[in-house]
Write a protein that holds these residues in place. Structure first.
Motif, PDB file in Angstrom:
ATOM      1  N   MET A   1       0.931  -1.482  -0.192  1.00 44.45           N
ATOM      2  CA  MET A   1      -0.142  -0.309   0.196  1.00 44.45           C
ATOM      3  C   MET A   1       1.051   1.024   0.124  1.00 44.45           C
ATOM      4  O   MET A   1       0.146   2.036  -0.177  1.00 44.45           O
ATOM      5  CB  MET A   1      -1.218  -0.098   1.856  1.00 44.45           C
ATOM      6  N   HIS A   2       2.280   1.342   0.810  1.00 43.71           N
ATOM      7  CA  HIS A   2       3.173   2.553   0.445  1.00 43.71           C
ATOM      8  C   HIS A   2       3.970   2.427  -0.633  1.00 43.71           C
ATOM      9  O   HIS A   2       3.692   3.976  -1.274  1.00 43.71           O
ATOM     10  CB  HIS A   2       3.909   1.900   1.539  1.00 43.71           C
TER      11      HIS A   2
ATOM     12  N   VAL B   1       2.119   1.198  -3.809  1.00 43.92           N
ATOM     13  CA  VAL B   1       0.854   2.348  -4.521  1.00 43.92           C
ATOM     14  C   VAL B   1       0.494   3.870  -3.513  1.00 43.92           C
ATOM     15  O   VAL B   1      -0.107   4.637  -5.181  1.00 43.92           O
ATOM     16  CB  VAL B   1      -0.414   1.492  -4.110  1.00 43.92           C
ATOM     17  N   ALA B   2       0.782   4.111  -2.338  1.00 44.62           N
ATOM     18  CA  ALA B   2       0.139   5.444  -2.118  1.00 44.62           C
ATOM     19  C   ALA B   2       1.440   6.631  -2.694  1.00 44.62           C
ATOM     20  O   ALA B   2       1.176   7.665  -2.835  1.00 44.62           O
ATOM     21  CB  ALA B   2       0.337   5.476  -0.355  1.00 44.62           C
TER      22      ALA B   2
END
Lengths: 511, 511
Positions: free
Chosen positions: B28-29, B31-32
């Motif tokens: 997720m990081h 992606v972020a």
């Protein structure tokens, strides 16, 4: 008798009656030998992840392993994610992985790879490459013994083509499996003392149940202990298989795993109940109750409500709905008796293949699989196997056009201000998938529902007409728009959620 | 700047502009961080095998790697088969595989597995787990350098979540890649002598070309050498990428692989041509010629004929049609210039994902992917990515409702009297797949064709309307019914087939 024929006889003699296959060239002798063994049913899958997930679901319900037939290291790789789920669920599976002929290995052929290394990830306890036709069936018996030990595990036998086609195969008698014994008297006494001590010294004592302890016999003993001693029972958060419903002890799931390994939980808990003087205790059982029939625009909780309203007795319920299935546990707790299968290893794409295997293990029981849209796409090919085998499976796909759980995670990692590129990685719009069309393209009867009335009608129709059905539930993203409406349900579900998800949800609900 | 942001900058600085993703929680990081790097395009896939196959196809056409973003060992496992194809094709790919936080590993979390071991199968030359945020970008630079070396390879960087989210990321300058040099003068002289000796001492001398030697520059030099010295050129049977068509040297494919490793083939062959005195030779080039427009009931050879009749200039042709595509080489040899991509590693399910990547690498070129029905189902999710990215890809699926190549193999292994269970393992009937519906369910325009006229019209329409299209060619099993009609084509195709398949075909044709 060639190696493949002897192998099939050895498998069948040991009670392995189903082989989930996705064969390639190296497995052609095994395929050709299928007709020599009438006790073996071969179920074709269009993708290896379907074959391995079906073997997992089969074993959960049949309480014995199926075989898989996979093509070399790449085929095993395609099946790895669902073998991981089986490993985490301690489910017995016997993989037969074809390989090039032994003398061919030196040429580094096109599909050559290190099969054993890949296999060790999911079957650390048993990986072996058969070296000769004469010894092949002993290898197979050892693989079966490994798979069926306590707890169950994945065993992988690599089968080079020449070992398979060679003459001189010698079928092996079934391996002797140690009868699962109850825990020793000493262990039971020690456990009883520990338990009594915990009860005396703490305000609230919890007994955690997992694995085989979630089956009826063990549950009843555990419930007697709980009622007699005043402790609370809780179940592991992702049960491999849990028997539940009206007339059985109601056990909530939590985010913790504990189990009795290596012994027979039902007999052991029975002994423990006796040691505690709880043998005659009459514990409370889950009362029979169903939610009402939902109405109005369809939402994920209403789908769960409809399932609770209509779930037939003896159904097999498969829960891989991630965020959309939050209400399922609450809504079905008082339904007639059923089995629940959950995502044991976290590798999504398990539910539809599990449904194939569970339906083959239990042809007289309806299977209802609740699957998230993102999840369904990993092993969507399972629908074809359902049609081909005419399995009584109702696949319910929650189409909210997003990886909802990842949206929760994206916020959880502190990326609340995610940009458009990040957000686009988690939405499944543009185009929105049409699961009804996908199912029809694979020969499965399918409808879309966007009202609770339509959904109930579709589910009633599907349950009344044995065979494969897909119901695409068009629902708003469960955690987005109608947050307020979902709120009461969410609050009730929080205790049964993994703590990370629960925390993230709490933050969303009450920032 | 956190680790993920620094990593994205490092990748982009090194010219990696596309990341094919199927992320999970641990990523997720990353992606972020996507929105912090405008040079990085993120292309979502619904299944990891699509992401890895797209990265493979991209690199074949862009001549530089893309990145993949995969979720832990299970995600890598799902992507393994197409990474195997990339490895066999010597294609550069940089895998970023997310992992649990380093301090989390001790808990054997739900999705824990041995990622490095799985990765080593497909990226034996570079597997590394990033240990700290500060050192992450040097790890990435090393991975890029490994992937882009000669020959290209798959490199895998495991990215624990805490390394990704940690602050103190330090972007790294692009690695210095050794300029691909021509072979040394000594090596060229030695090769020239070997070649001259072979020509003098044998009746017929063949030069085998593979890998980068199948691109225009190398092909032209090789053709000069061939015309000057009277040797015959042949190409490896499964080229990673081959430039061909009218105006280029025509080189047939055979069942043998040979290539110049570690040097720049075009420059080396140019030097070899000079050493042999062939620099000024004018070799014959493939004449411009197309087959006529096919008519009547559709068959697999007619599909190939239609493609040859209509193939636009500069097209990218992807051949994963196995038995149905036998005629493709012959039918397109005189078409306008195009690139051909084939199944390098034998792990089926490559073609549709390759098409995604090739179309992203070359947005102005039409991509035509010819795929067998059994093959298409392994990575059918690629269609959704084509729709989402609005790629100009025409997917042609040969629907003959069987694993034809395996029927050939079943006979080849001597199992001519196969029983019904064996045969059922190789047929895809009951139900017959409807690929047009599958495509529509994923947002791709699709039609079915059962006459050559309909097929030609559908192909013309698809080529004239940029965007994704699927044409389902309903054809009889290529090697069954109309054997006599297919016979002349088969005989012409035999030299270009793998020897095992050729032998099996010969046995069928003239038993």
């Amino acid at each position: 008798m060639n190696g493949a024929q002897a192998l099939l006889k050895t498998l069948a003699d040991a009670g392995i009656e189903v082989c989930f296959t996705n064969p390639g060239t190296s497995e052609m002798h095994f395929v050709a030998a299928l007709d020599s063994e009438p006790r073996m049913r071969a179920v074709l899958a269009l993708f290896e992840g379907v074959a391995t997930g079906a073997a997992d679901g089969y074993a959960r319900m049949a309480d014995k392993p199926a075989a898989t037939l996979l093509h070399l290291g790449c085929g095993l790789g395609n099946g790895l994610a669902n073998l991981h789920n089986a490993r985490k669920g301690k489910v017995p599976v016997v993989n037969i992985v074809g390989d090039h002929a032994t003398y061919h290995t030196q040429y580094d052929a096109q599909l050559q790879s290190d099969i054993e290394t890949v296999a060790r990830n999911v079957s650390p306890g048993f990986v072996r490459t058969a070296q000769s036709t004469a010894a092949l069936c002993q290898d197979a018996a050892d693989a079966i013994a490994a798979a069926r030990g306590l707890p169950g595990q994945v065993a992988t036998l690599v089968l080079p083509a020449d070992v398979s086609w060679g003459e001189g195969g010698q079928p092996c008698p079934p391996p002797t499996l140690p009868a699962p014994a109850a825990a020793s008297d000493e262990a039971v006494q020690a456990l009883a003392q520990t338990l009594m001590q915990a009860i005396r010294s703490s305000e609230k004592t919890i007994v955690l149940l997992g694995g085989q302890a979630l089956r009826e016999g063990a549950l009843r003993s555990a419930a007697r202990i709980a009622a007699h001693s005043g402790v609370q029972l809780l179940a592991e958060v992702f049960p491999t298989r849990m028997e539940r419903g009206a007339g059985l002890p109601a056990v909530e799931r939590v985010a913790y795993l504990a189990e009795l390994a290596g012994v027979q939980p039902a007999a052991s808990l029975d002994k423990l109940a006796a040691a505690l003087g709880a043998s005659a205790t009459q514990p409370p059982m889950a009362p029979a109750q169903r939610p009402g029939r939902p109405r109005g625009p369809l939402t994920a909780p209403k789908v769960c409500k409809a399932v609770g309203h209509l779930l037939p007795e003896n159904a097999i319920l498969i829960d891989e709905a991630i965020t959309s299935g939050l209400m399922l546990g609450v809504m079905t707790a008082g339904c007639p008796r059923h089995d629940l299968i959950t995502l044991t290893g976290g590798a999504i794409g398990q539910g539809l293949p599990n449904a194939v295997g569970a339906a083959i293990a239990c042809p007289d029981r309806p299977v209802i699989a609740l699957i998230g849209d993102g999840t369904a796409m990993y092993t969507i090919q399972a629908l074809w196997s359902m049609a081909r085998e005419n399995l009584h499976v109702v696949s319910v796909i929650f189409n909210n056009a997003s990886y909802s759980v990842l949206n929760v995670e994206l916020e959880r990692v502190g990326a609340e201000q995610a940009g458009p590129k990040a957000k686009s990685q988690l939405d499944l719009k543009g185009p929105v998938l049409n699961f009804a069309q996908l199912a029809q393209g694979m020969g499965v009867h399918a409808v879309r529902a966007s009202t609770a009335e339509d959904f109930c009608q579709a589910l009633e129709y599907a349950l009344a007409h044995p065979g494969p059905h897909l119901i695409e539930a068009l629902v708003p993203e469960s955690l987005a728009g109608p947050k307020r409406k979902v709120l009461p349900w969410l609050l009730r579900a929080l205790p049964s959620l993994p703590p990370q998800v629960a925390r993230a949800l709490k933050r969303k609900i009450a920032p």
